[in-house]
Structures are given as C-alpha cells and as structure tokens.
Write an enzyme that holds these catalytic residues in place. Structure first.
Site, PDB file in Angstrom:
ATOM      1  N   ASN A   1      -6.974  -3.319 -18.060  1.00  0.00           N
ATOM      2  CA  ASN A   1      -7.590  -4.051 -16.994  1.00  0.00           C
ATOM      3  C   ASN A   1      -8.859  -3.935 -17.076  1.00  0.00           C
ATOM      4  O   ASN A   1      -9.837  -3.216 -17.669  1.00  0.00           O
ATOM      5  CB  ASN A   1      -7.415  -3.508 -15.603  1.00  0.00           C
TER       6      ASN A   1
ATOM      7  N   GLY B   1     -12.209  -6.027 -16.766  1.00  0.00           N
ATOM      8  CA  GLY B   1     -12.690  -5.908 -15.152  1.00  0.00           C
ATOM      9  C   GLY B   1     -13.356  -4.417 -15.050  1.00  0.00           C
ATOM     10  O   GLY B   1     -14.116  -3.463 -15.406  1.00  0.00           O
TER      11      GLY B   1
ATOM     12  N   GLU C   1       4.296   1.656 -14.077  1.00  0.00           N
ATOM     13  CA  GLU C   1       3.536   1.778 -12.335  1.00  0.00           C
ATOM     14  C   GLU C   1       4.989   2.108 -11.618  1.00  0.00           C
ATOM     15  O   GLU C   1       5.778   1.339 -11.501  1.00  0.00           O
ATOM     16  CB  GLU C   1       2.595   1.401 -12.261  1.00  0.00           C
TER      17      GLU C   1
ATOM     18  N   ASP D   1      -5.656   4.513 -11.153  1.00  0.00           N
ATOM     19  CA  ASP D   1      -4.615   4.068  -9.657  1.00  0.00           C
ATOM     20  C   ASP D   1      -5.390   3.290  -8.491  1.00  0.00           C
ATOM     21  O   ASP D   1      -5.826   3.828  -7.904  1.00  0.00           O
ATOM     22  CB  ASP D   1      -3.136   3.647  -9.817  1.00  0.00           C
TER      23      ASP D   1
ATOM     24  N   GLY E   1      -8.820  -9.420  -9.690  1.00  0.00           N
ATOM     25  CA  GLY E   1      -8.571  -8.974  -8.642  1.00  0.00           C
ATOM     26  C   GLY E   1      -8.659  -9.299  -6.800  1.00  0.00           C
ATOM     27  O   GLY E   1      -8.975 -10.323  -6.409  1.00  0.00           O
ATOM     28  N   TYR E   2      -9.217  -8.333  -5.811  1.00  0.00           N
ATOM     29  CA  TYR E   2      -9.343  -9.467  -4.534  1.00  0.00           C
ATOM     30  C   TYR E   2     -10.845  -8.684  -4.404  1.00  0.00           C
ATOM     31  O   TYR E   2     -11.588  -9.676  -3.444  1.00  0.00           O
ATOM     32  CB  TYR E   2      -9.105  -8.297  -3.884  1.00  0.00           C
TER      33      TYR E   2
ATOM     34  N   LYS F   1     -22.114  -3.741  -8.170  1.00  0.00           N
ATOM     35  CA  LYS F   1     -20.617  -3.109  -7.470  1.00  0.00           C
ATOM     36  C   LYS F   1     -20.374  -1.468  -7.365  1.00  0.00           C
ATOM     37  O   LYS F   1     -19.403  -1.083  -6.590  1.00  0.00           O
ATOM     38  CB  LYS F   1     -19.697  -3.897  -8.156  1.00  0.00           C
TER      39      LYS F   1
END
Ligand code: ITT
Length: 195
Positions: free
Chosen positions: A10, A12, A37, A66, A145-146, A167
């Site tokens: 990922n 990000g 996973e 995770d 993602g979210y 963030k």
C-alpha cells in the site's frame, strides 16, 4: 543511514510512514511481499501471521502493519475484513449499509497494529487508534481506502481532505508509528549509554 523495510503493498501507508520517519536517521524502504493475510479475529493475529511468513523469507529488520475500520453501528464491521470489504464494496457500499440501517450512530474507530521484527528477537507490537465518525457522503481526494468517509474526533475534515502530515497527527497509523519511532529513539539512547 540505516535502512528499515516496511513490508506493504500500500503506497499510501508507505508515504505516511516515510513522512514520520524523516525525523530519524533511518531510511524507510518499501517492499511488497504480497504476504497472505489470514482471516483472524484480531489485527494483531493477522500482523503476527504476516511476521511468521516473512521472517522465513527475509533476514533484515522489517515492520508490517495491519489496519482496519471498526464501525459501531455495524458491530465493528468491516474491522479485520476491511481490505476485502473495501475491495468488494468500497466507501459507497459502507455508506449504503449505514443508510439501510437507518441509525444515526456514526461513531467509528480506525485501528493500526505495527509488528516490528529483527533477527533473533521476538516481534514488538505497536498499536494506534483514532476515534471519529463516518461522514454522510465521501469527501476529499487525498489518501486512500476509507479516508473519504472518516472524520477524526476534534476534526472537521475527512482524512481525504488532509495532507499527509495533518492525517499523521490524528491517525491510528500516526500514533502506532510514533510508538515505533520512540522505540528506536530509546534503543539509541540505551546503546549510547552502554558505549
Ligand atoms: P498491506 O499490504 O500493508 O496489507 P492493505 O491495503 O491490504 O496493505 P490493510 O490490510 O492493513 O492494508 O488495510 C485494510 C483496509 O483498510 C484496506 O482496504 C485499506 O485501504 C484500509 N485502510 C487501512 N488504513 C487506512 C487508512 O489510514 N485510511 C483509509 N483506509 C485505510
């Protein structure tokens, strides 16, 4: 400068970690192992399974993480299933589920578990949480993602409306990374004392 491997696919997550580590003399390097996973009851178990898998194939210090989004009105869903659910229904699917439920409860929590592993040492775990609410609609272009549907407590914007540094100040990952960084700083102090 020392290199430390962040095992993740990922980008990000990686750029958030890279920003945080810029204050230390450690170069964070992304490595994508595509490790399996497992479906487990906790983020910690998923992270520890990842460590088991990678330590057999990689002999340098590394960490992996995770993370998951736990929504109160959905009894903690998608939680440990966040990656799969995002892939299947993304943010709009989550908002639809919440609309169908018709509840005004919007509280949610993002959790992050970082597992750090170096040869001949048990894994160290670092946990971060960010409480907040799910927005009524997706807002913002940043992040991943979210991020477009999560507004952290004491904030007025979604994560997707924030730059990485902002963030990191609020986020689950920013907090777990702070603990990992403190761990490295304390070890450096210890090493210095033992000289
Ligand atoms: P890894 O290779 O590091 O496992 P991943 O994207 O699969 O990358 P996770 O399993 O930890 O990462 O993430 C679970 C899901 O939650 C995934 O869909 C992410 O996009 C999402 N997620 C995790 N952290 C997030 C964050 O800070 N903001 C928004 N969504 C996030």
């Amino acid at each position: 400068m020392r290199s430390l491997y962040f095992i993740t696919g990922n980008k990000g997550k990686f750029s958030e970690a890279k920003k945080k580590f810029s204050e230390l003399n450690i170069d964070i390097v992304q490595k994508d192992f595509g490790y399996p996973e497992i479906q487990a009851d906790s983020l910690k178990d998923v992270a520890l399974y990842g460590v088991e898998y990678i330590q057999e194939r990689f002999d340098k210090p590394f960490f992996l993480e995770d993370a998951g989004l736990f929504i109160d009105a959905l009894n903690g869903f998608p939680g440990v299933y966040s990656a799969y659910i995002f892939y299947k229904i993304s943010c709009s699917g989550i908002l639809k589920l919440m609309d169908e439920l018709g509840s005004n409860r919007r509280k949610a929590c993002f959790r992050s578990v970082i597992a750090y592993k170096e040869p001949d040492r048990e894994p160290d775990l670092f946990i971060g949480e960010s409480y907040g609410v799910i927005s009524k609609k997706p807002i913002g272009e940043n992040g991943f993602g979210y991020d477009p549907i999560f507004i952290p407590e004491k904030g007025t914007k979604t994560f997707a409306q924030m730059e990485t540094n902002e963030k990191n100040q609020f986020s689950h990952r920013g907090k777990s990374l702070n603990k990992l960084i403190d761990f490295f700083k304390n070890r450096e102090i210890e090493n210095f004392k033992n000289l």
